[in-house]
Write a protein that holds these residues in place. Structure first.
Motif, PDB file in Angstrom:
ATOM      1  N   ILE A 299       0.819  -1.224   0.000  1.00 24.37           N
ATOM      2  CA  ILE A 299       0.000   0.000   0.000  1.00 24.37           C
ATOM      3  C   ILE A 299       0.848   1.266   0.000  1.00 24.37           C
ATOM      4  CG2 ILE A 299      -1.900  -1.184   1.176  1.00 24.37           C
ATOM      5  CD1 ILE A 299      -1.160   0.350   3.736  1.00 24.37           C
ATOM      6  N   GLY A 300       2.180   1.103  -0.066  1.00 25.84           N
ATOM      7  CA  GLY A 300       3.077   2.252  -0.146  1.00 25.84           C
ATOM      8  C   GLY A 300       3.308   2.955   1.172  1.00 25.84           C
ATOM      9  N   TYR A 301       3.161   2.226   2.288  1.00 24.74           N
ATOM     10  CA  TYR A 301       3.340   2.833   3.614  1.00 24.74           C
ATOM     11  C   TYR A 301       4.824   3.062   3.872  1.00 24.74           C
ATOM     12  CZ  TYR A 301       2.170   3.726   8.523  1.00 24.74           C
ATOM     13  OH  TYR A 301       1.993   4.307   9.751  1.00 24.74           O
ATOM     14  N   GLN A 302       5.185   4.244   4.343  1.00 22.60           N
ATOM     15  CA  GLN A 302       6.586   4.626   4.446  1.00 22.60           C
ATOM     16  C   GLN A 302       7.184   4.455   5.838  1.00 22.60           C
ATOM     17  OE1 GLN A 302       8.413   5.560   1.658  1.00 22.60           O
ATOM     18  NE2 GLN A 302       6.518   4.906   0.649  1.00 22.60           N
ATOM     19  N   ARG A 303       6.334   4.262   6.838  1.00 17.52           N
ATOM     20  CA  ARG A 303       6.851   4.149   8.207  1.00 17.52           C
ATOM     21  C   ARG A 303       6.945   2.684   8.633  1.00 17.52           C
ATOM     22  NH1 ARG A 303       7.064   8.846  11.243  1.00 17.52           N
ATOM     23  NH2 ARG A 303       6.201  10.713  10.260  1.00 17.52           N
ATOM     24  N   SER A 304       7.356   2.464   9.897  1.00 19.75           N
ATOM     25  CA  SER A 304       7.580   1.104  10.379  1.00 19.75           C
ATOM     26  C   SER A 304       6.268   0.413  10.728  1.00 19.75           C
ATOM     27  CB  SER A 304       8.473   1.129  11.622  1.00 19.75           C
ATOM     28  OG  SER A 304       7.786   1.759  12.707  1.00 19.75           O
ATOM     29  N   LEU A 305       6.343  -0.907  10.873  1.00 16.38           N
ATOM     30  CA  LEU A 305       5.175  -1.680  11.275  1.00 16.38           C
ATOM     31  C   LEU A 305       4.674  -1.244  12.641  1.00 16.38           C
ATOM     32  CD1 LEU A 305       3.151  -4.006  11.134  1.00 16.38           C
ATOM     33  CD2 LEU A 305       4.978  -5.554  11.855  1.00 16.38           C
ATOM     34  N   SER A 306       5.597  -1.044  13.583  1.00  9.59           N
ATOM     35  CA  SER A 306       5.173  -0.649  14.925  1.00  9.59           C
ATOM     36  C   SER A 306       4.476   0.711  14.890  1.00  9.59           C
ATOM     37  CB  SER A 306       6.376  -0.608  15.879  1.00  9.59           C
ATOM     38  OG  SER A 306       7.344   0.331  15.444  1.00  9.59           O
ATOM     39  N   TYR A 307       4.985   1.639  14.080  1.00 15.45           N
ATOM     40  CA  TYR A 307       4.345   2.957  13.968  1.00 15.45           C
ATOM     41  C   TYR A 307       2.931   2.812  13.424  1.00 15.45           C
ATOM     42  CZ  TYR A 307       3.650   7.897  12.849  1.00 15.45           C
ATOM     43  OH  TYR A 307       3.158   9.176  12.789  1.00 15.45           O
ATOM     44  N   SER A 308       2.765   1.957  12.435  1.00 14.84           N
ATOM     45  CA  SER A 308       1.447   1.800  11.804  1.00 14.84           C
ATOM     46  C   SER A 308       0.405   1.302  12.802  1.00 14.84           C
ATOM     47  CB  SER A 308       1.534   0.837  10.619  1.00 14.84           C
ATOM     48  OG  SER A 308       1.756  -0.493  11.045  1.00 14.84           O
ATOM     49  N   ILE A 309       0.831   0.447  13.731  1.00 13.03           N
ATOM     50  CA  ILE A 309      -0.098  -0.088  14.733  1.00 13.03           C
ATOM     51  C   ILE A 309      -0.333   0.922  15.849  1.00 13.03           C
ATOM     52  CG2 ILE A 309      -0.428  -1.892  16.478  1.00 13.03           C
ATOM     53  CD1 ILE A 309       1.212  -3.755  14.654  1.00 13.03           C
ATOM     54  N   LEU A 310       0.748   1.476  16.367  1.00 17.96           N
ATOM     55  CA  LEU A 310       0.639   2.384  17.514  1.00 17.96           C
ATOM     56  C   LEU A 310      -0.108   3.672  17.160  1.00 17.96           C
ATOM     57  CD1 LEU A 310       4.208   1.940  19.040  1.00 17.96           C
ATOM     58  CD2 LEU A 310       2.043   1.083  19.966  1.00 17.96           C
ATOM     59  N   HIS A 311      -0.089   4.054  15.894  1.00 16.30           N
ATOM     60  CA  HIS A 311      -0.763   5.287  15.480  1.00 16.30           C
ATOM     61  C   HIS A 311      -2.086   5.012  14.766  1.00 16.30           C
ATOM     62  CE1 HIS A 311       3.240   6.828  16.394  1.00 16.30           C
ATOM     63  NE2 HIS A 311       2.683   8.016  16.500  1.00 16.30           N
ATOM     64  N   GLY A 312      -2.539   3.772  14.821  1.00 17.51           N
ATOM     65  CA  GLY A 312      -3.874   3.451  14.338  1.00 17.51           C
ATOM     66  C   GLY A 312      -4.047   3.411  12.833  1.00 17.51           C
ATOM     67  N   ASP A 313      -2.938   3.347  12.090  1.00 19.21           N
ATOM     68  CA  ASP A 313      -3.079   3.250  10.635  1.00 19.21           C
ATOM     69  C   ASP A 313      -3.543   1.856  10.226  1.00 19.21           C
ATOM     70  OD1 ASP A 313      -2.334   5.896  10.202  1.00 19.21           O
ATOM     71  OD2 ASP A 313      -0.204   5.384  10.247  1.00 19.21           O
ATOM     72  N   ILE A 314      -3.061   0.836  10.917  1.00 21.79           N
ATOM     73  CA  ILE A 314      -3.590  -0.508  10.765  1.00 21.79           C
ATOM     74  C   ILE A 314      -3.944  -1.032  12.146  1.00 21.79           C
ATOM     75  CG2 ILE A 314      -2.219  -0.928   8.683  1.00 21.79           C
ATOM     76  CD1 ILE A 314      -0.446  -2.793  10.352  1.00 21.79           C
ATOM     77  N   GLY A 315      -4.919  -1.898  12.215  1.00 20.91           N
ATOM     78  CA  GLY A 315      -5.369  -2.418  13.503  1.00 20.91           C
ATOM     79  C   GLY A 315      -6.851  -2.764  13.434  1.00 20.91           C
ATOM     80  N   VAL A 316      -7.412  -3.111  14.574  1.00 21.81           N
ATOM     81  CA  VAL A 316      -8.820  -3.492  14.620  1.00 21.81           C
ATOM     82  C   VAL A 316      -9.707  -2.376  14.071  1.00 21.81           C
ATOM     83  CG1 VAL A 316     -10.715  -4.021  16.203  1.00 21.81           C
ATOM     84  CG2 VAL A 316      -8.513  -5.139  16.492  1.00 21.81           C
ATOM     85  N   LYS A 317      -9.345  -1.132  14.359  1.00 19.04           N
ATOM     86  CA  LYS A 317     -10.057   0.021  13.810  1.00 19.04           C
ATOM     87  C   LYS A 317      -9.117   0.852  12.954  1.00 19.04           C
ATOM     88  CE  LYS A 317     -13.324   0.215  17.685  1.00 19.04           C
ATOM     89  NZ  LYS A 317     -13.902   1.052  18.776  1.00 19.04           N
ATOM     90  N   GLY A 318      -8.291   0.175  12.171  1.00 19.05           N
ATOM     91  CA  GLY A 318      -7.265   0.847  11.389  1.00 19.05           C
ATOM     92  C   GLY A 318      -7.822   1.829  10.369  1.00 19.05           C
ATOM     93  N   LYS A 319      -7.146   2.965  10.244  1.00 20.36           N
ATOM     94  CA  LYS A 319      -7.578   3.981   9.281  1.00 20.36           C
ATOM     95  C   LYS A 319      -7.316   3.536   7.845  1.00 20.36           C
ATOM     96  CE  LYS A 319      -5.110   6.810  11.776  1.00 20.36           C
ATOM     97  NZ  LYS A 319      -4.325   7.958  12.302  1.00 20.36           N
ATOM     98  N   LEU A 320      -6.286   2.711   7.651  1.00 25.29           N
ATOM     99  CA  LEU A 320      -5.956   2.227   6.318  1.00 25.29           C
ATOM    100  C   LEU A 320      -6.431   0.788   6.096  1.00 25.29           C
ATOM    101  CD1 LEU A 320      -2.319   3.638   6.017  1.00 25.29           C
ATOM    102  CD2 LEU A 320      -4.448   4.656   5.175  1.00 25.29           C
ATOM    103  N   ILE A 321      -6.123  -0.087   7.043  1.00 18.25           N
ATOM    104  CA  ILE A 321      -6.535  -1.495   6.943  1.00 18.25           C
ATOM    105  C   ILE A 321      -7.004  -1.961   8.315  1.00 18.25           C
ATOM    106  CG2 ILE A 321      -5.845  -3.849   6.336  1.00 18.25           C
ATOM    107  CD1 ILE A 321      -3.572  -2.717   4.694  1.00 18.25           C
TER     108      ILE A 321
END
Length: 446
Positions: free
Chosen positions: A349-371
């Protein structure tokens, strides 16, 4: 490429919730042996759970108006049939066929379906085998509709014993670890997972433990909320705050570990689109293998088996716009298992940050903004081995349709949403990956 012949998911069932009889029998006291000797545990035998799953699947399908008359094959699977159910595959087929011939469900089929149980040693990814057989029924063998039904009881309850011993369980679940690693290092699945997670934390990403624990907590909470509405098919639906804060193998905690489960899951696949305004279609399926010994792998953290699976499935799915990838159902019996899968998806999906950042900042997750990830609880909330992949595929189908307590993905008119479903056998020895597309039936059919 996408199969020339479309394959739709018409119906499905799953249930990993512990039956009341097991809860009573396994409670403190001496009831387990008594319940087994008096036949009260017979409904929990692998072959009995398999038939129960079939009954439920057929009932759900007929209630939804699905025509089963042209079903040509029923593809079945039971977790570790020789070791846990203590029945050869041929005996399980014979038992199922006998039940079918003596049941009212037999009248639903124009002709007696072929009952197929393909032997496999794919362990936790073994549910992909009957699923793949069902796809082949439609794509290669010319069938209109095919059934997949699977079951498992990792407690080992069968006609010969009330429960399997702890040592024997460890041996069975270590069967896909190389003999050297198992014998000389005492490796088992959980220890290998703990090592991989510890290595990731120590050398690559100091925030990864926090991120994966957050994801596990959020998954547990969402599953609990589904269960309060009687909508969860998971085994463990306890509120995460009530799960003991216990480290099993550092740094892996009890909160993030799958229980030994029992249950069933099934799907009905067809080349004919459903008679409703929304549909789910199979658009990609890949598989891969890796060395059994961690000494022969590039890294504890990266799975070549999962990489091959995801890349193959992505190539087939042909997702034109990566923003249409909305859902992931991860096979995560313990933390770290999904690292390869999530890493590839973030790159896709072209995400530029780390996996941990994506989870901790809600970009991906149960209520993820992206996935949105793991809303069913994944394997962590219940792992009956063979049925696990089928359950996750069923849950992903519901998520794409916006049923079963899940919100429907937001997509533009004329577009479809995609869901990825992983399957992991052993410590990434045999892996697989599935992509489903969901949306308005006319769009999904394109």
């Amino acid at each position: 490429m996408k199969p020339a012949i479309p394959v739709y998911v018409l119906s499905g069932v799953a249930d990993f919730r512990p039956p009341e009889v097991w809860e009573k029998a396994a409670s403190p006291g001496d009831l387990l042996e008594e319940y087994w000797e008096t036949g009260k545990l017979e409904p929990l035998y692998g072959e009995s759970l398999l038939w129960r799953g079939f009954e439920k699947l057929v009932a759900e399908a007929t209630a939804g108006g699905v025509d089963l008359s042209r079903v040509g094959a029923i593809n079945i699977g039971v977790s570790y049939p020789q070791q846990l159910a203590q029945m050869p595959e041929d005996d399980i087929v014979e038992d199922f066929l006998r039940r079918l011939c003596n049941s009212p469900q037999r009248k639903l089929f124009n002709k007696l379906p072929t009952i197929r149980f393909t032997p496999t040693h794919a362990a936790s990814s073994s549910g992909m085998v009957p699923f793949n057989d069902a796809l082949a029924d439609i794509s290669l063998r010319g069938e209109e509709t095919s059934i997949v039904v699977t079951a498992g009881n990792t407690k080992g309850t069968n006609r010969n014993r009330p429960r399997i011993g702890t040592d024997e369980t460890t041996e069975i679940f270590s069967s896909l670890i190389s003999p050297f690693d198992h014998k000389y290092t005492g490796a088992n699945m959980l220890k290998l997972g703990a090592v991989a997670l510890g290595e990731a934390y120590q050398y690559y990403d100091v925030n990864l433990l926090e991120a994966l624990e957050k994801l596990a907590y959020d998954q547990r909470l969402f599953t609990h909320q589904l269960a309060t509405q009687n909508l969860s098919t998971a085994h463990v639906t306890t509120h995460p705050d009530k799960i003991k804060d216990q480290t099993v193998f550092y740094p892996v905690k009890l909160l993030s570990i799958a229980p030994q489960s029992l249950g069933y899951a099934g799907l009905i696949l067809s080349r004919k689109a459903p008679h409703r305004d929304r549909a789910v279609r199979v658009v990609g399926l890949g598989s891969g293998v890796d060395a059994t010994s961690i000494r022969d792998r590039k890294s504890h953290l990266f799975s070549r088996a999962m990489e091959a699976s995801v890349i193959t499935a992505l190539r087939q799915a042909k997702i034109a716009d990566s923003s249409d990838l909305k859902i992931l159902e991860v096979h995560n019996p313990f933390p770290g298992v999904s690292l390869t899968e999530l890493g590839i998806m973030l790159e896709f999906i072209g995400y530029q940050r780390s996996l941990s950042y994506s989870i901790l900042h809600g970009d991906i997750g149960v209520k993820g903004k992206l996935i949105e990830i793991g809303r069913s609880g994944g394997a962590m909330s219940g792992h009956a081995i063979t049925p696990t992949f089928i359950r996750l595929a069923f849950e992903a189908s519901k998520e794409l349709l916006g049923t079963g307590g899940y919100s429907r993905p937001e997509i533009d008119d004329g577009r479809v949403a995609y869901a990825g479903v992983s399957s992991v056998g052993g410590h990434h020895t045999f892996d697989g990956y599935l992509f489903l597309a969901g949306g308005k039936t006319e769009n999904v059919a394109k």
